[in-house]
Design a protein around this motif. Structure first.
Motif, PDB file in Angstrom:
ATOM      1  N   UNK A  23       0.520  -0.916  -0.164  1.00 27.45           N
ATOM      2  CA  UNK A  23      -0.141   0.221  -0.374  1.00 27.45           C
ATOM      3  C   UNK A  23       1.242   1.398  -0.087  1.00 27.45           C
ATOM      4  N   UNK A  24       2.079   1.374   0.641  1.00 28.61           N
ATOM      5  CA  UNK A  24       3.114   1.551   0.492  1.00 28.61           C
ATOM      6  C   UNK A  24       3.508   2.487  -0.562  1.00 28.61           C
ATOM      7  N   UNK A  25       4.078   1.491  -1.041  1.00 27.04           N
ATOM      8  CA  UNK A  25       4.621   1.382  -3.122  1.00 27.04           C
ATOM      9  C   UNK A  25       3.547   2.740  -3.269  1.00 27.04           C
ATOM     10  N   UNK A  26       2.773   2.007  -3.485  1.00 26.01           N
ATOM     11  CA  UNK A  26       1.568   2.297  -4.767  1.00 26.01           C
ATOM     12  C   UNK A  26       1.021   3.828  -3.876  1.00 26.01           C
ATOM     13  N   UNK A  27       1.562   4.838  -2.715  1.00 26.54           N
ATOM     14  CA  UNK A  27       1.026   6.000  -3.488  1.00 26.54           C
ATOM     15  C   UNK A  27       2.376   6.589  -3.911  1.00 26.54           C
ATOM     16  N   UNK A  28       3.863   5.833  -3.479  1.00 31.64           N
ATOM     17  CA  UNK A  28       5.207   6.267  -3.600  1.00 31.64           C
ATOM     18  C   UNK A  28       5.013   6.342  -5.474  1.00 31.64           C
ATOM     19  N   UNK A  29       4.550   5.171  -5.716  1.00 32.91           N
ATOM     20  CA  UNK A  29       4.265   5.304  -8.021  1.00 32.91           C
ATOM     21  C   UNK A  29       3.775   6.400  -8.477  1.00 32.91           C
ATOM     22  N   UNK A  30       2.672   7.295  -7.053  1.00 33.88           N
ATOM     23  CA  UNK A  30       2.305   8.075  -8.034  1.00 33.88           C
ATOM     24  C   UNK A  30       2.291   9.170  -7.760  1.00 33.88           C
ATOM     25  N   UNK A  31       4.100   9.575  -6.492  1.00 35.17           N
ATOM     26  CA  UNK A  31       3.985  10.716  -6.795  1.00 35.17           C
ATOM     27  C   UNK A  31       5.628  11.410  -7.565  1.00 35.17           C
ATOM     28  N   UNK A  32       5.386  12.643  -7.915  1.00 35.40           N
ATOM     29  CA  UNK A  32       6.579  12.876  -9.267  1.00 35.40           C
ATOM     30  C   UNK A  32       7.213  12.618  -8.540  1.00 35.40           C
ATOM     31  N   UNK A  33       8.423  12.202  -7.984  1.00 34.67           N
ATOM     32  CA  UNK A  33       9.591  11.592  -7.384  1.00 34.67           C
ATOM     33  C   UNK A  33       9.269  11.489  -5.952  1.00 34.67           C
ATOM     34  N   UNK A  34       9.867  10.523  -5.315  1.00 34.92           N
ATOM     35  CA  UNK A  34      10.334   9.686  -4.484  1.00 34.92           C
ATOM     36  C   UNK A  34      11.425   8.737  -4.408  1.00 34.92           C
ATOM     37  N   UNK A  35      11.237   8.390  -2.800  1.00 34.95           N
ATOM     38  CA  UNK A  35      12.845   7.118  -2.591  1.00 34.95           C
ATOM     39  C   UNK A  35      11.712   5.786  -1.614  1.00 34.95           C
ATOM     40  N   UNK A  36      12.854   5.214  -1.947  1.00 36.96           N
ATOM     41  CA  UNK A  36      12.160   3.646  -1.505  1.00 36.96           C
ATOM     42  C   UNK A  36      14.024   3.210  -0.163  1.00 36.96           C
ATOM     43  N   UNK A  37      13.456   3.362   0.794  1.00 35.70           N
ATOM     44  CA  UNK A  37      14.351   3.022   2.118  1.00 35.70           C
ATOM     45  C   UNK A  37      14.151   1.818   2.313  1.00 35.70           C
TER      46      UNK A  37
END
Length: 178
Positions: A23-37
């Motif tokens: 669910x968190x990654x789905x939000x990241x995908x929708x961002x213009x830019x982002x980071x997964x740690x």
């Protein structure tokens, strides 16, 4: 800089394999830019591959390697590789229960306190809830807590398991370096 930002944390807390990171990654995908740690190179690699397969250009940064993708605005990396000078639209901090580790826990604390991101998703075990809320509120940031539970409990099988004879409802969880 982080103290001057208006940040909102989304705490995805609960049991293993209940969809927290999904669910968190789905939000990241929708961002213009982002980071997964991630805590591990393999988790960073897994999400780097998933994002790129889904058409979201993403870099991979770990202590072992850097894979830079032309035009990428997203990053998947091990938590120690976090650049606190960059601003990200959306951040996902995974396996936050490692904040309690006496060797590496400072990396999660550093990320939570210093990430320059208005939307931060933290994934991990429920036993970190009180600590996270304390950190977030003392920083003056907002949060929303989302708790995840299993529909059916996991049961550990103590005898040998026959891979060629799975029963209805069995879940096999395996890790591969590939």
């Amino acid at each position: 800089k982080a103290r001057k930002m208006k940040r909102k944390f989304y705490l995805h807390l609960g049991e293993t394999n209940t969809g927290k990171t999904y669910h968190a990654m789905k939000k990241l995908e929708r961002g213009n830019n982002g980071i997964y740690l991630a805590p591990l190179r393999l988790l960073a690699l897994e999400n780097y591959e998933k994002l790129n397969q889904d058409g979201i250009k993403c870099h991979l940064l770990t202590g072992e390697e850097e894979v830079l993708v032309q035009g990428a605005l997203h990053i998947s990396c091990t938590i120690e590789k976090l650049d606190l000078e960059k601003t990200y639209d959306v951040t996902v901090i995974d396996e936050v229960q490692l904040i309690q580790d006496h060797i590496r826990g400072c990396s999660w604390t550093r990320a939570i306190l210093g990430i320059l991101s208005p939307e931060i998703h933290i994934c991990g075990a429920l036993n970190t809830k009180d600590l996270l809320i304390q950190l977030i509120t003392e920083c003056g940031d907002d949060y929303e807590c989302l708790e995840y539970y299993r529909n059916t409990p996991l049961q550990l099988q103590t005898s040998s398991y026959q891979l060629n004879q799975p029963a209805c409802g069995d879940a096999l969880i395996a890790f591969s370096k590939k």
